[in-house]
Design a protein around this motif. Structure first.
Motif, PDB file in Angstrom:
ATOM      1  N   PHE A 133     -24.645  44.725  43.645  1.00 47.29           N
ATOM      2  CA  PHE A 133     -25.008  44.352  42.094  1.00 47.29           C
ATOM      3  C   PHE A 133     -26.326  43.564  41.945  1.00 47.29           C
ATOM      4  O   PHE A 133     -27.268  44.199  41.123  1.00 47.29           O
ATOM      5  CB  PHE A 133     -23.683  43.559  41.557  1.00 47.29           C
ATOM      6  CG  PHE A 133     -24.154  42.744  40.156  1.00 47.29           C
ATOM      7  CD1 PHE A 133     -24.302  43.605  38.852  1.00 47.29           C
ATOM      8  CD2 PHE A 133     -24.762  41.352  40.238  1.00 47.29           C
ATOM      9  CE1 PHE A 133     -24.710  42.999  37.873  1.00 47.29           C
ATOM     10  CE2 PHE A 133     -25.012  40.799  39.005  1.00 47.29           C
ATOM     11  CZ  PHE A 133     -25.077  41.551  37.774  1.00 47.29           C
ATOM     12  N   VAL A 134     -26.520  42.640  42.854  1.00 51.37           N
ATOM     13  CA  VAL A 134     -27.613  41.959  42.811  1.00 51.37           C
ATOM     14  C   VAL A 134     -28.972  42.831  43.148  1.00 51.37           C
ATOM     15  O   VAL A 134     -29.969  42.866  42.623  1.00 51.37           O
ATOM     16  CB  VAL A 134     -27.757  40.833  44.092  1.00 51.37           C
ATOM     17  CG1 VAL A 134     -29.273  40.151  44.020  1.00 51.37           C
ATOM     18  CG2 VAL A 134     -26.510  39.837  43.525  1.00 51.37           C
ATOM     19  N   GLU A 135     -28.755  43.729  43.962  1.00 44.33           N
ATOM     20  CA  GLU A 135     -29.873  44.596  44.585  1.00 44.33           C
ATOM     21  C   GLU A 135     -30.396  45.655  43.339  1.00 44.33           C
ATOM     22  O   GLU A 135     -31.355  46.040  43.010  1.00 44.33           O
ATOM     23  CB  GLU A 135     -29.437  45.613  45.645  1.00 44.33           C
ATOM     24  CG  GLU A 135     -29.610  44.727  46.910  1.00 44.33           C
ATOM     25  CD  GLU A 135     -29.068  45.599  48.262  1.00 44.33           C
ATOM     26  OE1 GLU A 135     -29.534  45.251  49.139  1.00 44.33           O
ATOM     27  OE2 GLU A 135     -28.306  46.566  47.767  1.00 44.33           O
ATOM     28  N   SER A 136     -29.233  45.972  42.379  1.00 42.40           N
ATOM     29  CA  SER A 136     -29.261  46.817  41.447  1.00 42.40           C
ATOM     30  C   SER A 136     -30.141  46.216  40.277  1.00 42.40           C
ATOM     31  O   SER A 136     -30.784  47.137  39.512  1.00 42.40           O
ATOM     32  CB  SER A 136     -27.797  47.397  40.818  1.00 42.40           C
ATOM     33  OG  SER A 136     -27.278  46.339  40.258  1.00 42.40           O
ATOM     34  N   LEU A 137     -30.402  44.965  40.092  1.00 38.61           N
ATOM     35  CA  LEU A 137     -30.922  44.227  39.271  1.00 38.61           C
ATOM     36  C   LEU A 137     -32.513  44.477  39.183  1.00 38.61           C
ATOM     37  O   LEU A 137     -33.229  44.471  38.295  1.00 38.61           O
ATOM     38  CB  LEU A 137     -30.587  42.799  39.040  1.00 38.61           C
ATOM     39  CG  LEU A 137     -29.296  42.521  38.897  1.00 38.61           C
ATOM     40  CD1 LEU A 137     -29.000  40.817  39.014  1.00 38.61           C
ATOM     41  CD2 LEU A 137     -28.823  42.879  37.505  1.00 38.61           C
ATOM     42  N   ASP A 138     -33.039  44.737  40.428  1.00 46.94           N
ATOM     43  CA  ASP A 138     -34.272  44.926  40.626  1.00 46.94           C
ATOM     44  C   ASP A 138     -35.418  43.693  40.310  1.00 46.94           C
ATOM     45  O   ASP A 138     -36.478  44.042  40.045  1.00 46.94           O
ATOM     46  CB  ASP A 138     -34.839  46.228  39.909  1.00 46.94           C
ATOM     47  CG  ASP A 138     -34.428  47.368  40.923  1.00 46.94           C
ATOM     48  OD1 ASP A 138     -34.050  47.292  41.977  1.00 46.94           O
ATOM     49  OD2 ASP A 138     -34.018  48.563  40.020  1.00 46.94           O
ATOM     50  N   CYS A 139     -34.762  42.586  40.233  1.00 45.12           N
ATOM     51  CA  CYS A 139     -35.441  41.435  39.877  1.00 45.12           C
ATOM     52  C   CYS A 139     -35.793  40.511  41.254  1.00 45.12           C
ATOM     53  O   CYS A 139     -36.459  39.567  41.078  1.00 45.12           O
ATOM     54  CB  CYS A 139     -35.087  40.424  38.734  1.00 45.12           C
ATOM     55  SG  CYS A 139     -33.521  39.951  38.856  1.00 45.12           S
ATOM     56  N   TYR A 140     -35.137  40.712  42.290  1.00 50.49           N
ATOM     57  CA  TYR A 140     -35.257  40.098  43.509  1.00 50.49           C
ATOM     58  C   TYR A 140     -36.048  41.176  44.606  1.00 50.49           C
ATOM     59  O   TYR A 140     -35.982  42.313  44.536  1.00 50.49           O
ATOM     60  CB  TYR A 140     -34.128  39.789  44.194  1.00 50.49           C
ATOM     61  CG  TYR A 140     -33.325  38.831  43.497  1.00 50.49           C
ATOM     62  CD1 TYR A 140     -33.467  37.354  43.720  1.00 50.49           C
ATOM     63  CD2 TYR A 140     -32.020  39.252  42.663  1.00 50.49           C
ATOM     64  CE1 TYR A 140     -32.527  36.366  42.723  1.00 50.49           C
ATOM     65  CE2 TYR A 140     -31.465  38.045  42.079  1.00 50.49           C
ATOM     66  CZ  TYR A 140     -31.683  36.904  42.053  1.00 50.49           C
ATOM     67  OH  TYR A 140     -30.970  35.972  41.328  1.00 50.49           O
ATOM     68  N   ASP A 141     -37.131  40.505  45.071  1.00 55.81           N
ATOM     69  CA  ASP A 141     -37.672  41.303  46.378  1.00 55.81           C
ATOM     70  C   ASP A 141     -36.936  41.531  47.472  1.00 55.81           C
ATOM     71  O   ASP A 141     -37.204  42.505  48.261  1.00 55.81           O
ATOM     72  CB  ASP A 141     -38.933  40.424  46.659  1.00 55.81           C
ATOM     73  CG  ASP A 141     -39.900  40.211  45.569  1.00 55.81           C
ATOM     74  OD1 ASP A 141     -40.255  41.075  44.850  1.00 55.81           O
ATOM     75  OD2 ASP A 141     -40.385  38.985  45.216  1.00 55.81           O
ATOM     76  N   ARG A 142     -35.963  40.610  47.718  1.00 52.60           N
ATOM     77  CA  ARG A 142     -35.227  40.764  48.811  1.00 52.60           C
ATOM     78  C   ARG A 142     -33.818  40.119  48.549  1.00 52.60           C
ATOM     79  O   ARG A 142     -33.735  39.121  48.012  1.00 52.60           O
ATOM     80  CB  ARG A 142     -35.860  40.284  50.104  1.00 52.60           C
ATOM     81  CG  ARG A 142     -35.042  40.607  51.545  1.00 52.60           C
ATOM     82  CD  ARG A 142     -35.796  40.243  52.790  1.00 52.60           C
ATOM     83  NE  ARG A 142     -36.854  39.064  52.687  1.00 52.60           N
ATOM     84  CZ  ARG A 142     -36.307  37.915  53.477  1.00 52.60           C
ATOM     85  NH1 ARG A 142     -35.570  38.290  54.472  1.00 52.60           N
ATOM     86  NH2 ARG A 142     -37.223  36.933  53.361  1.00 52.60           N
ATOM     87  N   VAL A 143     -32.682  40.585  48.916  1.00 47.11           N
ATOM     88  CA  VAL A 143     -31.312  40.178  48.987  1.00 47.11           C
ATOM     89  C   VAL A 143     -30.406  40.219  50.213  1.00 47.11           C
ATOM     90  O   VAL A 143     -30.904  40.972  51.091  1.00 47.11           O
ATOM     91  CB  VAL A 143     -30.486  41.120  47.990  1.00 47.11           C
ATOM     92  CG1 VAL A 143     -29.003  40.596  47.840  1.00 47.11           C
ATOM     93  CG2 VAL A 143     -31.254  41.344  46.620  1.00 47.11           C
ATOM     94  N   VAL A 144     -30.239  39.043  50.618  1.00 49.93           N
ATOM     95  CA  VAL A 144     -29.723  38.499  51.764  1.00 49.93           C
ATOM     96  C   VAL A 144     -28.327  38.137  51.659  1.00 49.93           C
ATOM     97  O   VAL A 144     -27.888  37.256  50.542  1.00 49.93           O
ATOM     98  CB  VAL A 144     -30.265  37.457  52.402  1.00 49.93           C
ATOM     99  CG1 VAL A 144     -29.733  36.969  53.601  1.00 49.93           C
ATOM    100  CG2 VAL A 144     -31.762  38.120  52.780  1.00 49.93           C
ATOM    101  N   THR A 145     -27.393  38.524  52.242  1.00 50.31           N
ATOM    102  CA  THR A 145     -25.757  37.719  52.125  1.00 50.31           C
ATOM    103  C   THR A 145     -25.825  36.484  52.796  1.00 50.31           C
ATOM    104  O   THR A 145     -26.775  36.223  53.744  1.00 50.31           O
ATOM    105  CB  THR A 145     -24.849  38.841  52.650  1.00 50.31           C
ATOM    106  OG1 THR A 145     -24.821  38.871  54.310  1.00 50.31           O
ATOM    107  CG2 THR A 145     -25.049  40.258  52.265  1.00 50.31           C
ATOM    108  N   TYR A 146     -24.914  35.679  52.348  1.00 43.70           N
ATOM    109  CA  TYR A 146     -24.739  34.438  52.916  1.00 43.70           C
ATOM    110  C   TYR A 146     -24.490  34.644  54.361  1.00 43.70           C
ATOM    111  O   TYR A 146     -24.865  33.538  55.215  1.00 43.70           O
ATOM    112  CB  TYR A 146     -23.403  33.604  52.532  1.00 43.70           C
ATOM    113  CG  TYR A 146     -23.638  33.355  50.748  1.00 43.70           C
ATOM    114  CD1 TYR A 146     -24.786  33.055  50.370  1.00 43.70           C
ATOM    115  CD2 TYR A 146     -22.657  33.410  49.664  1.00 43.70           C
ATOM    116  CE1 TYR A 146     -24.970  32.616  48.912  1.00 43.70           C
ATOM    117  CE2 TYR A 146     -22.655  33.409  48.378  1.00 43.70           C
ATOM    118  CZ  TYR A 146     -24.164  32.768  48.069  1.00 43.70           C
ATOM    119  OH  TYR A 146     -24.338  32.396  46.763  1.00 43.70           O
ATOM    120  N   ASP A 147     -23.736  35.499  54.908  1.00 48.22           N
ATOM    121  CA  ASP A 147     -23.422  35.821  56.467  1.00 48.22           C
ATOM    122  C   ASP A 147     -24.782  35.914  57.215  1.00 48.22           C
ATOM    123  O   ASP A 147     -24.796  35.745  58.438  1.00 48.22           O
ATOM    124  CB  ASP A 147     -22.463  36.909  56.574  1.00 48.22           C
ATOM    125  CG  ASP A 147     -21.150  36.662  56.098  1.00 48.22           C
ATOM    126  OD1 ASP A 147     -20.769  35.320  55.820  1.00 48.22           O
ATOM    127  OD2 ASP A 147     -20.236  37.526  55.738  1.00 48.22           O
TER     128      ASP A 147
END
Length: 368
Positions: free
Chosen positions: A217-231
């Motif tokens: 979901f977060v990646e689909s927003l396209d407002c972050y340059d990179r998405v990282v999980t907590y793990d």
């Protein structure tokens, strides 16, 4: 309805709630009685409860000793008025108790708003004490009340966070790490950071940290340059000057980020508490700069004093309209009514058990 209903929260155990009914107050001279029609419940309201003592949120709407009333944003109608300039039937947007009614003492009454001048609120931030007439509010749209309740207070914080970091030249950071990246306030800040980046001298990357469940979901927003999980947080690099904006409130995660970013960490900003019950996990002697709590009214007051109220409002309105268009592509509004639904939704939001796409709007205290 001839009684006032309030949802009382145990300040020491936020999942312990009970409804309390009492006689409906009658407005004295200079007072107005508002019937709360509908309101939003988001993780932001949990932050108000989690920091109720530290940031004085419990003081806005007094409750019996040991109890608190969670503030919410919504709309209310005037049902009785003994105040010149405010008529029965008028509708106001603002900061309300999680209750059926609010008695206010209006001051600075104008064509656009009034300020509640009740004695217990006079020393509290004015941004929370102002009530806006829907008939003259430039941001009001009768067909978009739900969007306004859900996103306007959150986006105002997002807007002010973006402005605060820009005002401080990003504290020298070239990577901004936003935890709880699926939360609406974090999304709003990421949107502003991206929206304004081209007009700034600072070059920065926006990194969203989220759960594996919400990564897509977060990646689909396209407002972050990179998405990282907590793990994956322990794999973050430590060569680039960085800042943390912590919306999650998970102390263990915050410590992990401080340790991983090491000497590259320039600033650590505390905003929300999506994981309100895990803040203590940070422990003592955390490496890097001490985390600093962000209090949106302080930045608002600073900018209003520098720019003037009109310019501040225009800047906010311009970005608000753009964000509403953006949010329309992903947010799903979940509307329900009645005391049982209100209490259940509160528990659901408190537990963090909801889709990041969901926006909860509640109404009708009289429905059982």
């Amino acid at each position: 309805m001839n009684e006032r209903q309030r949802l009382l929260i145990n300040r020491d155990q936020l999942d312990d709630v009970q409804w309390h009914s009492e006689a409906l107050p009658s407005p004295a001279d200079g007072q107005v009685l508002l019937a709360i029609d509908n309101f939003a419940l988001t993780a932001n309201n949990i932050t108000y409860a989690a920091f109720g003592d530290a940031l004085q949120y419990w003081e806005f709407f007094p409750a019996p000793v040991g109890s608190g009333i969670v503030p919410v944003w919504g709309f209310a109608d005037v049902v009785a008025s003994n105040c010149d300039g405010i008529e029965v039937g008028e509708r106001f947007y603002g900061f309300y108790p999680l209750a059926s009614h609010l008695l206010v003492e209006p001051a600075q009454v104008s064509d656009t708003s009034f300020t509640d001048n009740a004695e217990h609120r006079r020393s509290l931030p004015v941004i929370y004490n102002q009530y806006l007439r829907t008939s003259s509010d430039a941001l009001y749209d009768a067909d978009r009340e739900a969007v306004q309740m859900l996103l306007r207070p959150l986006f105002t914080t997002s807007f002010l966070l973006d402005d605060f970091f820009a005002d401080q030249a990003m504290f020298g950071a070239r990577e901004l790490h936003l935890t709880s990246a699926s939360s609406k306030t974090a999304i709003g800040m990421a949107f502003c950071l991206q929206h304004n980046r081209a007009n700034r001298d600072a070059d920065y990357a926006i990194v969203g940290l989220t759960s594996a469940r919400n990564k897509a979901f977060v990646e689909s927003l396209d407002c972050y340059d990179r998405v990282v999980t907590y793990d994956e947080a322990a794999t973050l690099g430590n060569q680039t000057p960085s800042a943390i904006v912590d919306f999650a409130g998970d102390g263990t995660l915050l410590r992990t980020l401080h340790e991983q970013l090491g000497d590259s960490l320039r600033y650590s900003c505390l905003v929300g508490a999506s994981h309100w019950d895990q803040r203590a996990g940070a422990g003592p002697d955390m490496p890097g700069p001490d985390p600093v709590m962000f209090f949106a009214p302080h930045q608002a007051e600073k900018r209003i004093s520098e720019w003037g109220g009109e310019r501040f409002a225009q800047h906010l309105a311009d970005q608000w309209q753009a964000f509403c268009e953006f949010a329309g592509g992903w947010m799903e509004i979940d509307a329900s009514e009645g005391r049982e639904a209100i209490a259940q939704t509160y528990q659901q939001v408190l537990a963090g058990n909801f889709s990041p796409r969901s926006g909860y709007v509640l109404s009708k205290f009289s429905c059982q």
